[in-house]
Design an enzyme around this catalytic site. Sequence first.
Site, mmCIF file in Angstrom:
data_model
loop_
_atom_site.group_PDB
_atom_site.id
_atom_site.type_symbol
_atom_site.label_atom_id
_atom_site.label_comp_id
_atom_site.label_asym_id
_atom_site.label_seq_id
_atom_site.Cartn_x
_atom_site.Cartn_y
_atom_site.Cartn_z
ATOM 1 N NE ARG A 79 16.149 60.642 45.023
ATOM 2 C CZ ARG A 79 16.549 59.791 45.968
ATOM 3 N NH1 ARG A 79 17.833 59.583 46.191
ATOM 4 N NH2 ARG A 79 15.678 59.122 46.668
ATOM 5 C CG HIS A 123 14.858 60.052 51.610
ATOM 6 N ND1 HIS A 123 15.617 60.163 50.461
ATOM 7 C CD2 HIS A 123 15.692 59.550 52.546
ATOM 8 C CE1 HIS A 123 16.858 59.758 50.707
ATOM 9 N NE2 HIS A 123 16.927 59.379 51.970
ATOM 10 C CD GLU A 168 18.805 54.001 50.300
ATOM 11 O OE1 GLU A 168 18.829 53.828 51.524
ATOM 12 O OE2 GLU A 168 19.761 54.482 49.663
ATOM 13 C CG ASN A 292 19.592 55.315 46.183
ATOM 14 O OD1 ASN A 292 19.353 55.852 45.110
ATOM 15 N ND2 ASN A 292 18.941 55.606 47.291
ATOM 16 C CE1 TYR A 294 26.036 56.661 49.405
ATOM 17 C CE2 TYR A 294 24.063 55.337 49.068
ATOM 18 C CZ TYR A 294 24.671 56.566 49.212
ATOM 19 O OH TYR A 294 23.917 57.712 49.162
ATOM 20 C CD GLU A 350 20.511 58.178 48.306
ATOM 21 O OE1 GLU A 350 21.324 57.584 49.052
ATOM 22 O OE2 GLU A 350 19.344 58.430 48.643
#
Length: 450
Positions: A79, A123, A168, A292, A294, A350
């Site tokens: 990606r 991005h 995002e 994504n 985390y 991600e």
Amino acid sequence: MSELDRRFPASFLFGAATAAYQIEGAHDEDGKGPSIWDEFCRRPGAISTGETGDVACDHYHRWPEDVGLMRELGLDAYRLSISWPRVIPFGTGAVNERGLAFYERLIDELLRAGIRPFVTLYHWDLPQALQVRGGWASREVVPAFAAYADLIARRLGDRVKDWMTLNEPEVVAYAGHHSGVHAPGIRDFRTAILVSHHLLLAHRAAADAIRARSSEAHVGIALNLSPCDPATASEADAQAARRMDGSLNRWFLDPLFGRGYPQDMAALYLPYFVRARELEGYDGSLDFVGVNYYARRVVRASGEGPLLADRVDPPGEHTAIGWEVHPDSFRRLLVRVHQEYHPREMYVTENGAAYDDVVVNDRVDDPARVRFLERHFTAAAEAIAAGVPLRGYFIWTLMDNFEWAHGTSKRFGIVHTDYLTQRRRVKASGEWYRALIAAHRDSGVEAAAQ
Ligand code: IFM
């Protein structure tokens, strides 16, 4: 590896992700125009280390070596993002052929290496020329983004089939326009809401443009999503967590799945201006949703801020950037998106962790990252077992790179970058990933032979 490889379907894509500004460098080469990050990094205090992404990983010059690394790791997919000002230096108008040629060469090389490119159009590196005209806060950005998407789909759509419009949007809106810790460094909540609205409109316009150019296109978006858990059993904290969920998750997911803005949030944001009616009939018509992930968010009620909710730092294990390690929230999140929104396909676009890696005897041992990845891949496998249509997983990130406001001080890579020499070294986590991918391939071969 406890047979982890066997818990993913044979067609599952194991990949890694990067973004243009974080790795390319060559900030003013071959006709590239400045981006908002080129400008932001030059503001005193904006980047904790005082660095810029002018050179970053010098990927603009070292891409053949970097594709070689991906091949060595055995990646199925990669990606990457395209720098808008590299291909359209002023955001609209004249095309920079030398910039486009860079991406054409890179994509051709990926395809030669048998690696499927997943391309993100935005991005975070908006052309500075558009910022001068109001940036994402101006409605003008929507047709400009659609024209950029049209150009890229026209020139690369014969070779690229998998697209993400935005990375995002929540971070673009709020880190860029409310807290101001990201470019363009604006601190105004009303602007952030307006930006989020323009991002959603721009996503749809770009998706339409890509599909008009390529009937085989597979168009998605990469959203930063997190479960939001109340800090205590109080009703006030439960409501605060619900508002945080509304702002972070539902504000984007609901419109993208044709439901309009969530009513509770639209009511809360009314004083800040919401053109909710413009999203009537809006269907993000996603072929896939990219997640994504985390960490989860733990939330308590607060007397301040538009959300009247604060994040709490829970006790327990954290990575070097201070984020809690909580793999079960990853499983919960994937299952929730599937059960509440029914996307046709999902990708983890991600997931990864920052640790303070050091080179010792020419090696980088990063057992904490290996453990982090094992636990998160296990959570993803559990989500698949629960019926989640997860088709692939991109580790953030291929190699240590420019981590925005933290400069190069936070290392997320499975490959180590020595910024003085630009030498890359595959970390122990990279070796772990290579072994997982190889075992998965072998188990697929065995299954096919049976
Ligand atoms: O480095 C970033 C990436 O650009 C977007 N998602 C989060 C990563 C880690 O902070």
